[in-house]
Design an enzyme around this catalytic site. Structure first.
Site, PDB file in Angstrom:
ATOM      1  N   LYS A 230       0.525  -1.589   0.328  1.00 22.17           N
ATOM      2  CA  LYS A 230       0.117   0.091  -0.157  1.00 22.17           C
ATOM      3  C   LYS A 230       0.851   0.803   0.017  1.00 22.17           C
ATOM      4  CE  LYS A 230      -4.341  -1.762   1.734  1.00 22.17           C
ATOM      5  NZ  LYS A 230      -5.718  -1.707   3.157  1.00 22.17           N
ATOM      6  N   ARG A 264      -3.274 -10.006   5.001  1.00 19.93           N
ATOM      7  CA  ARG A 264      -4.184  -9.938   4.034  1.00 19.93           C
ATOM      8  C   ARG A 264      -3.334 -10.282   2.810  1.00 19.93           C
ATOM      9  NH1 ARG A 264      -6.583  -6.302  -0.025  1.00 19.93           N
ATOM     10  NH2 ARG A 264      -8.759  -7.821  -1.328  1.00 19.93           N
TER      11      ARG A 264
END
Length: 287
Positions: A230, A264
């Protein structure tokens, strides 16, 4: 210092499979979208999909998280029918070719979730925790599957403008307290919380929340960390999502130390190795 492992119920029931989350698990990301921030548009056909999923399962993924709606900032809004047309054929393919696979559907729409659950999906991953579709919790309760609820404000199209908090850790904690109460009142038994790194949060707010992650353990439910590649990583390192694997692994170890039960991830093998090293270290810290 190592965060003590909580002793509340850490088992979830996925279609009769009891999954023990005291040992960290991996949720492998399968984006069947053209515009996801890292891997959008890379899966062109059934062979590509099967190759990606087989690789993830061979490397140690415990679940596969299928998403047909990109939730990156400013993502294009698509119709329910288009989202279903992306994910349902993939679910059917995987259930046919890999019958024992445990699949999570990444959607905030109850109609998409219902269609996926009817095809044998084992878990629902909802970025809005039912805020964007008030029928979602009722759908999850009906099917009695584990429910991942995430913290987010607004929508993927508006969340960048909604990063105002007095105390982000307290506000996220309060948000989940309310959501857990709602879900339990409807009879949802297995709930996992995701603090929502990157969703309506600045880079500094993401790190503040990660630094305080252990506080969320007091909600007595398993915790998922969705950090993989991210912008909180690649913007801090002045690089790109493609070059953010090393940073991802570094923050995965922090998340595990602070109580994350599920990672995740886009990259299963490095995450599996991170968990293996974390478990080795934990053996000595618990002596």
């Amino acid at each position: 210092m190592q965060t003590p492992i909580k002793t509340f119920n850490m088992t979830i029931n996925c279609q009769g499979n009891l999954i023990d989350l005291t040992q960290p698990k991996i949720l492998g990301i399968l984006n069947v979208t053209p515009d996801s921030f890292f891997d959008g548009g890379t899966l062109k056909n059934e062979a590509d999909i099967l190759a990606r999923v087989n690789k993830m399962t061979e490397e140690g993924a415990d679940f596969i998280d299928i998403g047909g709606y990109s939730s990156r900032p400013d993502a294009t809004d698509i119709s329910i029918e288009e989202e279903k047309s992306r994910v349902i054929p993939v679910i059917k393919l995987l259930k046919k070719e890999i019958p024992n696979i445990l699949i999570s559907i990444d959607t905030f729409r109850s109609e998409v979730a219902k269609a996926a659950l009817d095809e044998g999906v084992s878990m629902v991953n909802d970025i809005s925790a039912s805020n964007l579709d008030t029928q979602m919790m009722y759908t999850v309760a009906k099917y009695q599957v584990p429910y991942i609820i995430m913290h987010m404000k607004g929508t993927p199209q508006t969340m960048k403008q909604l990063c105002q908090y007095n105390n982000i850790t307290k506000e996220v904690n309060y948000y989940f307290s309310e959501k857990l109460s709602q879900a339990r009142a409807l009879g949802i038994n297995d709930i996992i919380i995701d603090p929502g790194f990157g969703f309506a949060k600045s880079i500094d707010q993401n790190y503040e929340l990660l630094n305080n992650l252990e506080i969320l353990q007091f909600l007595d439910v398993p915790l998922l960390a969705g950090i993989s590649r991210k912008s909180m990583i690649y913007k801090t390192l002045n690089t790109s999502a493609a070059d953010a694997l090393n940073g991802t692994t570094a923050l995965h170890m922090i998340a595990l130390q602070k109580g994350a039960s599920i990672l995740r991830v886009h990259d299963v093998k490095p995450a599996k190795e991170c968990i293996q090293l974390f478990k080795k270290l934990r053996k000595f810290q618990n002596k």
